[in-house]
Design an enzyme around this catalytic site. Structure first.
Site, short mmCIF file in Angstrom:
data_model
loop_
_atom_site.label_atom_id
_atom_site.label_comp_id
_atom_site.label_asym_id
_atom_site.label_seq_id
_atom_site.Cartn_x
_atom_site.Cartn_y
_atom_site.Cartn_z
N PRO A 11 -11.20 23.65 -5.25
CA PRO A 11 -12.19 23.08 -6.15
C PRO A 11 -12.16 21.56 -6.25
O PRO A 11 -11.10 20.95 -6.22
CB PRO A 11 -11.88 23.73 -7.50
CG PRO A 11 -10.48 24.21 -7.39
CD PRO A 11 -10.24 24.52 -5.95
N ASN A 12 -13.35 21.02 -6.37
CA ASN A 12 -13.62 19.60 -6.60
C ASN A 12 -13.38 18.71 -5.39
O ASN A 12 -13.70 17.53 -5.43
CB ASN A 12 -12.85 19.07 -7.81
CG ASN A 12 -13.25 19.77 -9.08
OD1 ASN A 12 -14.43 19.92 -9.37
ND2 ASN A 12 -12.27 20.25 -9.83
N TYR A 24 -7.82 9.27 -5.38
CA TYR A 24 -8.07 10.05 -4.17
C TYR A 24 -8.63 9.23 -3.01
O TYR A 24 -8.77 9.75 -1.91
CB TYR A 24 -9.02 11.21 -4.47
CG TYR A 24 -8.44 12.21 -5.44
CD1 TYR A 24 -7.40 13.04 -5.07
CD2 TYR A 24 -8.93 12.30 -6.74
CE1 TYR A 24 -6.86 13.95 -5.96
CE2 TYR A 24 -8.40 13.22 -7.63
CZ TYR A 24 -7.37 14.04 -7.24
OH TYR A 24 -6.83 14.94 -8.13
N ALA A 78 -6.57 22.47 -7.61
CA ALA A 78 -6.07 22.97 -8.90
C ALA A 78 -5.55 24.40 -8.82
O ALA A 78 -4.66 24.78 -9.58
CB ALA A 78 -7.17 22.86 -9.96
#
Length: 156
Positions: A11-12, A24, A78
């Site tokens: 995710p993300n 990041y 995550a």
């Protein structure tokens, strides 16, 4: 047909390049995919590069690996810290796994210090940004080569 390395992203990670660039970086997931495909080509592997925000979809992709998939590189994001389904699926398929994280998870919040994926991974690369994926491909090539030599040795 060349062997395939499955590279899965959680995710993300689809927001890379614009999500918290101080943490990041500015590299996008597409940039990382391109670097992986280029490195995979030099190593003789096809690269199947995917991203999902859905835990169940990641599990289904892992379960659907087929005979030409030789290993999995996984940035579960995550889900690294919350999912027991993902490592269960990894155990079930029995392929070599390398866990990758863009940031150094051990320099971040304490909840990120625990990984449910690490116990099923041959190794973990963290904190090297997108370069970590390329390093994981190099390591995976060695794992695949070692496994191929072991299974073709008539004395094993």
């Amino acid at each position: 047909m060349s062997a395939t390395i499955l590279i899965l992203n959680g995710p993300n990670l689809n927001l890379l390049g614009r999500r918290e660039p101080a943490l990041y970086g500015r590299e996008t997931l597409e940039d990382i995919a391109a670097a992986c495909r280029a490195r995979g080509e030099t190593l003789g592997f096809a690269i199947d590069f995917r991203q999902s925000n859905l835990e169940g979809e990641l599990v289904e992709w892992i379960q659907a690996t087929h005979t030409d998939v030789r290993g999995i590189i996984l940035n579960a994001a995550a889900y690294t810290h919350t999912s027991v389904a993902i490592p269960d699926a990894l155990r079930a398929v029995g392929l070599p796994v390398i866990e990758v994280h863009l940031s150094n998870v051990f320099a971040r919040e304490p909840f990120r210090h625990h990984s449910y994926v690490s116990p099923v991974a041959a190794g973990v690369i963290a904190g090297l940004g997108g370069q970590g994926y390329v390093l994981a491909l190099d390591a995976m090539a060695r794992l695949v080569e070692t496994e191929a030599a072991r299974t073709s040795d008539p004395q094993t």
